[in-house]
Motif scaffolding. Structure first.
Motif, mmCIF file in Angstrom:
data_model
loop_
_atom_site.group_PDB
_atom_site.id
_atom_site.type_symbol
_atom_site.label_atom_id
_atom_site.label_comp_id
_atom_site.label_asym_id
_atom_site.label_seq_id
_atom_site.Cartn_x
_atom_site.Cartn_y
_atom_site.Cartn_z
ATOM 1 N N ARG A 97 -30.856 8.283 42.417
ATOM 2 C CA ARG A 97 -30.114 9.404 42.985
ATOM 3 C C ARG A 97 -31.029 10.201 43.918
ATOM 4 N N TYR A 98 -32.316 10.223 43.593
ATOM 5 C CA TYR A 98 -33.260 11.016 44.372
ATOM 6 C C TYR A 98 -34.361 10.130 44.950
ATOM 7 N N LEU A 99 -34.936 10.605 46.047
ATOM 8 C CA LEU A 99 -36.029 9.910 46.702
ATOM 9 C C LEU A 99 -37.099 10.939 47.036
ATOM 10 N N ALA A 100 -38.335 10.669 46.610
ATOM 11 C CA ALA A 100 -39.459 11.538 46.946
ATOM 12 C C ALA A 100 -40.228 10.932 48.111
ATOM 13 N N THR A 101 -40.630 11.773 49.065
ATOM 14 C CA THR A 101 -41.390 11.321 50.228
ATOM 15 C C THR A 101 -42.580 12.252 50.441
ATOM 16 N N ALA A 102 -43.642 11.712 51.029
ATOM 17 C CA ALA A 102 -44.823 12.530 51.309
ATOM 18 C C ALA A 102 -45.660 11.846 52.377
ATOM 19 N N GLY A 103 -46.562 12.646 52.984
ATOM 20 C CA GLY A 103 -47.407 12.087 54.024
ATOM 21 C C GLY A 103 -48.328 13.115 54.620
ATOM 22 N N SER A 104 -48.378 13.137 55.956
ATOM 23 C CA SER A 104 -49.342 13.983 56.653
ATOM 24 C C SER A 104 -49.037 15.470 56.530
ATOM 25 N N GLY A 105 -47.814 15.823 56.148
ATOM 26 C CA GLY A 105 -47.442 17.228 56.054
ATOM 27 C C GLY A 105 -47.945 17.928 54.811
ATOM 28 N N SER A 106 -48.559 17.206 53.877
ATOM 29 C CA SER A 106 -49.185 17.716 52.653
ATOM 30 C C SER A 106 -48.195 18.294 51.641
ATOM 31 N N VAL A 137 -44.581 17.335 49.218
ATOM 32 C CA VAL A 137 -43.706 16.275 48.706
ATOM 33 C C VAL A 137 -42.269 16.766 48.833
ATOM 34 N N LYS A 138 -41.433 15.989 49.502
ATOM 35 C CA LYS A 138 -40.034 16.361 49.684
ATOM 36 C C LYS A 138 -39.156 15.494 48.793
ATOM 37 N N VAL A 139 -38.178 16.109 48.165
ATOM 38 C CA VAL A 139 -37.238 15.395 47.311
ATOM 39 C C VAL A 139 -35.869 15.431 47.979
#
Length: 271
Positions: free
Chosen positions: A102-111, A113-115
Motif C-alpha cells: 500500500r505504501y512505498l518509501a523513497t530516499a536519495g540526495s534530498g536527505s 525519506v518520503k512515504v
C-alpha cells in the motif's frame, strides 16, 4: 533482483535501461527505457509490479509481464512532458514497498525519506533526521518501522504510523551504509543488518538497538548488498565490490562460505 514466483524473473538495470530476464530461457522478457539513469529496482509483495527509481527524481511502476508503465510518482500534469534528470531534480537512490504494497518509501540526495500512498498516489509523510544522502531504506517485517541510512553511517528508525524518529544506530567504526535489510524469518524479524563502505557487515537487535553480530573483515572492498535467508533464521548473505558473496552465520559471528564471482557484486537476493 529476483521475483519470488516460480518464473524467477531477474530484473537488472544498466544505465537508463531496465531489463526483465527469464533465467530458464536466458532471454529478455521486456525492456524499459527510463528518462534517466536507474538507481534501484524492486518487486512488490505479489511480484505483479516492479518499481524503479533514478536520477530524474521519479518512481515508475511497471507491469510485471510487459514492463508497461502503470504509474509515476509524483504524477505529471496532463500537459507536462517527461524529462531527464536535471540539476534541480532530487536523485532517488533507494525505494522499498511495504509488506502489503500500500505504501512505498523513497530516499536519495534530498536527505529525507518520503512515504507515498500508492492507492491515492500522493506523498503522505516526510521523515527527517538525515543530513546527507540516503542510500538505503527498508520496512520492518510487520511494517511498524522504516529504517534508513546513508553516507554518514547513521541509521535512523522511524515509526511508520507517526513518522517520528524513535531510534538511532551507528556502526563502529563509522562508515557510509549502502544496504539495509530486516530479516523476514518469523524467529528473527527483529534483526537489522547493514552493509558499509569499509567492507563490514553489522547486525543489530532492532528492538533494543544492541549489536548482535559484526563481520569487520568479510569484504576487502565496499559491501554493497544484503539478503537474509527466509528459511534459516540466522543466515545472512552479503555481496561486495571485491567480487565476493559471503554466507554469514549471525549466531556464531562467522563466515561459513565464500563464493568468488567474475565481477563486482552490486545486488544479492535469496528465494
Amino acid at each position: 533482483m529476483t521475483s519470488q514466483d516460480q518464473r524467477c524473473l531477474l530484473v537488472s538495470s544498466l544505465s537508463n535501461v531496465i531489463t526483465a530476464w527469464d533465467p530458464l530461457t536466458d532471454s529478455a522478457r521486456w525492456n524499459f527505457v527510463s528518462a534517466s539513469n536507474v538507481n534501484c529496482v524492486r518487486w512488490n509483495h505479489t511480484n505483479q509490479v516492479v518499481g524503479s527509481s533514478g536520477d530524474d527524481g521519479a518512481v515508475y511502476l511497471h507491469h510485471h509481464s510487459s514492463g508497461n508503465q502503470m504509474g509515476r510518482l509524483p504524477e505529471l500534469a496532463p500537459d507536462e512532458p517527461e524529462r531527464a534528470g536535471s540539476a534541480m531534480a532530487e536523485s532517488i537512490s533507494c525505494i522499498a514497498f511495504s509488506k502489503g504494497s500500500r505504501y512505498l518509501a523513497t530516499a536519495g540526495s534530498g536527505s529525507t525519506v518520503k512515504v507515498w500512498d500508492l492507492k491515492r498516489k500522493v506523498m503522505v509523510k516526510s521523515l527527517s533526521g538525515h543530513t546527507e544522502r540516503v542510500n538505503a531504506v527498508t520496512y520492518s517485517g510487520g511494517d511498524s518501522h522504516i529504517a534508513s541510512a546513508g553516507t554518514s553511517g547513521q541509521i535512523l528508525l522511524h515509526a511508520q504510523l507517526s513518522g517520528t524518529c524513535v531510534g538511532e544506530i551507528i556502526a563502529e567504526p563509522a562508515s557510509g551504509v549502502n544496504a539495509l535489510q530486516y530479516s523476514t524469518h518469523a524467529l528473527s524479524r527483529h534483526l537489522l543488518a547493514a552493509a558499509s563502505d569499509n567492507g563490514s557487515v553489522h547486525v543489530w537487535d532492532s528492538t533494543v538497538r544492541s549489536l548482535r553480530a559484526q563481520f569487520l573483515d568479510v569484504h576487502t572492498a565496499r559491501a554493497t548488498s544484503l539478503a537474509f535467508s527466509p528459511s534459516a533464521a540466522t543466515t545472512l548473505v552479503s555481496g561486495g565490490l571485491d567480487k565476493r558473496v559471503q554466507w554469514l552465520d549471525v549466531a556464531t559471528c562467522s563466515a561459513v562460505h565464500t563464493l568468488l564471482v567474475e565481477a563486482p557484486v552490486t545486488s544479492v537476493a535469496i528465494k
